[in-house]
Design an enzyme around this catalytic site. Structure first.
Site, PDB file in Angstrom:
ATOM      1  N   GLU A 164      14.672   5.194 -10.639  1.00  0.00           N
ATOM      2  CA  GLU A 164      15.172   6.016  -9.546  1.00  0.00           C
ATOM      3  C   GLU A 164      16.143   5.197  -8.701  1.00  0.00           C
ATOM      4  O   GLU A 164      16.504   5.593  -7.602  1.00  0.00           O
ATOM      5  CB  GLU A 164      14.028   6.555  -8.690  1.00  0.00           C
ATOM      6  CG  GLU A 164      13.100   5.503  -8.127  1.00  0.00           C
ATOM      7  CD  GLU A 164      12.049   6.089  -7.215  1.00  0.00           C
ATOM      8  OE1 GLU A 164      12.415   6.703  -6.205  1.00  0.00           O
ATOM      9  OE2 GLU A 164      10.852   5.925  -7.517  1.00  0.00           O
ATOM     10  N   CYS A 167       8.989   7.806  -9.155  1.00  0.00           N
ATOM     11  CA  CYS A 167       8.231   6.770  -9.878  1.00  0.00           C
ATOM     12  C   CYS A 167       7.627   7.278 -11.182  1.00  0.00           C
ATOM     13  O   CYS A 167       6.991   6.517 -11.915  1.00  0.00           O
ATOM     14  CB  CYS A 167       7.113   6.231  -8.989  1.00  0.00           C
ATOM     15  SG  CYS A 167       7.710   5.681  -7.396  1.00  0.00           S
ATOM     16  N   HIS A 200      -0.634   4.544  -9.840  1.00  0.00           N
ATOM     17  CA  HIS A 200       0.659   4.115  -9.303  1.00  0.00           C
ATOM     18  C   HIS A 200       0.398   3.300  -8.026  1.00  0.00           C
ATOM     19  O   HIS A 200      -0.427   3.692  -7.196  1.00  0.00           O
ATOM     20  CB  HIS A 200       1.532   5.337  -9.011  1.00  0.00           C
ATOM     21  CG  HIS A 200       2.754   4.990  -8.225  1.00  0.00           C
ATOM     22  ND1 HIS A 200       3.635   4.022  -8.632  1.00  0.00           N
ATOM     23  CD2 HIS A 200       3.231   5.458  -7.030  1.00  0.00           C
ATOM     24  CE1 HIS A 200       4.608   3.906  -7.738  1.00  0.00           C
ATOM     25  NE2 HIS A 200       4.382   4.770  -6.754  1.00  0.00           N
TER      26      HIS A 200
HETATM   27  N1  CAA Z   1      -5.230  -5.257  10.695  1.00  0.00           N
HETATM   28  C1  CAA Z   1      -5.650  -4.628   9.586  1.00  0.00           C
HETATM   29  N2  CAA Z   1      -5.209  -3.389   9.219  1.00  0.00           N
HETATM   30  C2  CAA Z   1      -4.289  -2.790  10.000  1.00  0.00           C
HETATM   31  C3  CAA Z   1      -3.797  -3.413  11.185  1.00  0.00           C
HETATM   32  C4  CAA Z   1      -4.310  -4.711  11.518  1.00  0.00           C
HETATM   33  N3  CAA Z   1      -3.876  -5.366  12.597  1.00  0.00           N
HETATM   34  N4  CAA Z   1      -2.900  -2.574  11.741  1.00  0.00           N
HETATM   35  C5  CAA Z   1      -2.826  -1.463  10.953  1.00  0.00           C
HETATM   36  N5  CAA Z   1      -3.676  -1.606   9.905  1.00  0.00           N
HETATM   37  C6  CAA Z   1      -3.884  -0.677   8.782  1.00  0.00           C
HETATM   38  C7  CAA Z   1      -3.945   0.777   9.192  1.00  0.00           C
HETATM   39  O1  CAA Z   1      -5.225   1.154   9.618  1.00  0.00           O
HETATM   40  C8  CAA Z   1      -3.546   1.445   7.865  1.00  0.00           C
HETATM   41  O2  CAA Z   1      -4.630   1.430   6.973  1.00  0.00           O
HETATM   42  P1  CAA Z   1      -5.313   2.829   6.507  1.00  0.00           P
HETATM   43  O3  CAA Z   1      -4.213   3.640   5.877  1.00  0.00           O
HETATM   44  O4  CAA Z   1      -6.342   2.432   5.534  1.00  0.00           O
HETATM   45  O5  CAA Z   1      -5.840   3.462   7.751  1.00  0.00           O
HETATM   46  C9  CAA Z   1      -2.526   0.472   7.287  1.00  0.00           C
HETATM   47  O6  CAA Z   1      -2.728  -0.760   7.962  1.00  0.00           O
HETATM   48  C10 CAA Z   1      -1.081   0.905   7.501  1.00  0.00           C
HETATM   49  O7  CAA Z   1      -0.928   1.181   8.880  1.00  0.00           O
HETATM   50  P2  CAA Z   1      -0.048   2.435   9.348  1.00  0.00           P
HETATM   51  O8  CAA Z   1      -0.463   3.659   8.588  1.00  0.00           O
HETATM   52  O9  CAA Z   1      -0.066   2.492  10.835  1.00  0.00           O
HETATM   53  O10 CAA Z   1       1.376   1.947   8.823  1.00  0.00           O
HETATM   54  P3  CAA Z   1       2.808   2.578   9.052  1.00  0.00           P
HETATM   55  O11 CAA Z   1       2.698   3.948   9.565  1.00  0.00           O
HETATM   56  O12 CAA Z   1       3.611   1.626   9.841  1.00  0.00           O
HETATM   57  O13 CAA Z   1       3.399   2.582   7.569  1.00  0.00           O
HETATM   58  C11 CAA Z   1       3.410   3.532   5.360  1.00  0.00           C
HETATM   59  C12 CAA Z   1       2.632   2.699   6.382  1.00  0.00           C
HETATM   60  C13 CAA Z   1       3.443   4.989   5.806  1.00  0.00           C
HETATM   61  C14 CAA Z   1       2.721   3.412   3.996  1.00  0.00           C
HETATM   62  C15 CAA Z   1       4.882   2.981   5.262  1.00  0.00           C
HETATM   63  O14 CAA Z   1       4.866   1.651   4.840  1.00  0.00           O
HETATM   64  C16 CAA Z   1       5.758   3.799   4.326  1.00  0.00           C
HETATM   65  O15 CAA Z   1       6.330   4.818   4.702  1.00  0.00           O
HETATM   66  N6  CAA Z   1       5.924   3.339   3.038  1.00  0.00           N
HETATM   67  C17 CAA Z   1       6.780   4.016   2.042  1.00  0.00           C
HETATM   68  C18 CAA Z   1       6.156   5.297   1.521  1.00  0.00           C
HETATM   69  C19 CAA Z   1       5.062   5.033   0.501  1.00  0.00           C
HETATM   70  O16 CAA Z   1       4.952   3.972  -0.092  1.00  0.00           O
HETATM   71  N7  CAA Z   1       4.227   6.061   0.235  1.00  0.00           N
HETATM   72  C20 CAA Z   1       3.147   5.954  -0.731  1.00  0.00           C
HETATM   73  C21 CAA Z   1       2.810   7.298  -1.355  1.00  0.00           C
HETATM   74  S1  CAA Z   1       4.264   7.997  -2.120  1.00  0.00           S
HETATM   75  C22 CAA Z   1       4.446   7.082  -3.546  1.00  0.00           C
HETATM   76  O17 CAA Z   1       3.524   6.464  -4.002  1.00  0.00           O
HETATM   77  C23 CAA Z   1       5.792   7.038  -4.197  1.00  0.00           C
HETATM   78  C24 CAA Z   1       6.435   5.729  -3.915  1.00  0.00           C
HETATM   79  O18 CAA Z   1       6.301   4.764  -4.682  1.00  0.00           O
HETATM   80  C25 CAA Z   1       7.229   5.612  -2.694  1.00  0.00           C
END
Ligand code: CAA
Length: 401
Positions: A77, A109, A233
């Protein structure tokens, strides 16, 4: 599957360094997302370069001649052209036969899993004529600097040779579950260099797709207790943790939280069937199409599998398309551990500072042209790769350091 090999970039960053630079607690990236490091692509590393080098390793390490390949498909992609496929550059660089069918597949993916499915159909169609299919999953995951998705980037390619004489794993063609559903969870419009994502929604979409593929695989769907390993994945390691929880809940027909009496059973199941195979994913980051197969490499290198044990694969492509399928190890697969093991590639990467990483990210897209990709100097495998430098607009890696 008769061969599998991995290639990643020369450079990586530590996610604890990125967290510090972004004033975020490092545990959010290392524990919350489960990631340790991230491979960073630096010119001339693009999807073509990664694909060529993974494919070279697959053929050379498993002693497969280019003449044996009759089908070449690159799932990606993050291709380099709206029209011309990555596959045709790979075809030239590897010297594959001209009567080899070649093309590129795209559904986020899911592209490489779609290609493997097409290769299976080609092998049983009678058109393969004793030849093999070379399937490459190659991607560079690229999000905006300072975005929430920034720590979930990565870069790499997994090349696999699929034939009717598997020596590593065989695909179970009887059991499969599929799901397609149009959602805006993650996308990259033609004008954009970086992917756009509704991150939390994408997690929901992924888990929903998993549930639907499990439902679709019934009644042949095996019980979790019959699976020796469960691979998913892996956009980031914590996503595989969430996926295994959903799989466990579906299998047990319950819904869990940390207070539930069955939480310990879930953890034990995850630690036995999924977690041990995710080390390479934690060190490379998201490689989109190849992420599932990188964890398969982890299983083949580190697992002690009996022939014919069942292993589940869940492939998810945003947008969305998903498949649940089964594979079985072939007797004697473990004699190929050394050829599969990507540890040396990871150990030989050089660490970048966050300032160097940002510099590369801001400039790398301007540095390659179509003509560079057909120059044999560009196909090199050895590190450190130095571009010949005969083009004024190409900078060497060393210029960044
Ligand atoms: N210590 C330990 N853990 C902590 C922490 C700390 N100090 N602070 C936060 N965390 C944890 C949170 O609790 C959370 O864990 P849980 O989901 O188990 O509750 C984790 O860290 C992430 O925290 P946030 O959800 O607050 O993180 P965020 O909102 O800043 O971003 C994300 C996370 C949404 C995955 C972002 O990185 C993102 O958008 N990534 C790209 C999209 C993606 O990968 N999606 C996956 C599904 S789609 C797919 O699989 C296709 C693909 O390849 C893209």
């Amino acid at each position: 599957m008769e061969a599998i090999a991995f290639h990643t970039t020369q450079y990586f960053i530590e996610l604890s360094d990125l967290a510090e630079a972004r004033s975020i607690a490092p545990e959010k990236f290392t524990l919350g997302l489960g990631q340790q490091q991230m491979s960073i692509a630096c010119p001339p590393e693009d999807t073509v370069h990664l694909a060529i080098n993974a494919a070279k390793k697959a053929l050379e390490r498993f002693a497969i001649s280019p003449d044996e390949i009759g089908m070449l498909v690159v799932g990606t992609e993050s291709g380099v052209d709206h029209s011309k496929p990555v596959a045709v550059y790979v075809h030239q660089a590897l010297g594959l036969p001209s009567n080899c069918i070649s093309y590129e597949t795209k559904h986020a993916c899911f592209g490489a899993m779609a290609a493997i499915s097409a290769a299976g159909d080609w092998l049983i169609s009678g058109r393969a004529k004793n030849r093999k299919a070379l399937i490459i999953a190659a991607d560079i995951a690229n999000y905006a600097l300072h975005s929430a998705a920034e720590p979930t980037q990565g870069a790499g390619a997994v090349a696999m040779v699929i034939s009717d004489q598997p020596t590593l794993v065989s695909f179970d063609r009887a059991t499969a579950g599929y799901f397609t559903h149009n959602v805006m969870d993650f996308w990259r419009p033609l004008y954009a260099k970086e992917a756009l994502t509704d991150g939390h929604y994408s997690i929901e979409c992924y888990l929903d797709a998993l549930t639907h593929t499990l439902m679709d695989a019934k009644p042949e769907l095996p019980r979790l207790s019959d699976l020796a390993a469960c691979l998913y994945h892996v956009p980031f390691v914590k996503m595989a943790t969430k996926a295994h929880q959903r799989h466990f809940e579906f299998d047990q027909n319950l819904s869990l939280d940390k207070e539930s009496p069955n939480w310990q059973r879930l953890l034990q199941s995850y630690q036995a069937k999924t977690q041990p195979w995710l080390e390479y994913n934690a060190r490379v980051g998201n490689i989109y199409t190849g992420s599932l197969f990188l964890s398969l490499m982890g299983l083949l290198v580190k697992g002690n599998l009996e022939p014919d044990q069942l292993i589940s694969l869940f492939s998810y492509g945003s947008g969305s398309a998903a498949a649940f399928s089964l594979i079985r190890p072939v007797a004697g697969y473990d004699r190929f551990r050394r050829q599969i093991d990507p540890s040396q590639d990871l150990a030989h990467r050089t660490k970048l500072s966050i300032a160097q990483y940002q510099d590369i990210m801001q400039q790398r897209d301007q540095l390659l042209t179509e003509n560079d990709r057909i120059d044999p100097a560009y196909w090199g495998l050895t590190a450190p790769y130095l571009y010949s430098g005969n083009r004024a607009h190409i900078r060497q890696y060393s210029d960044f350091l």
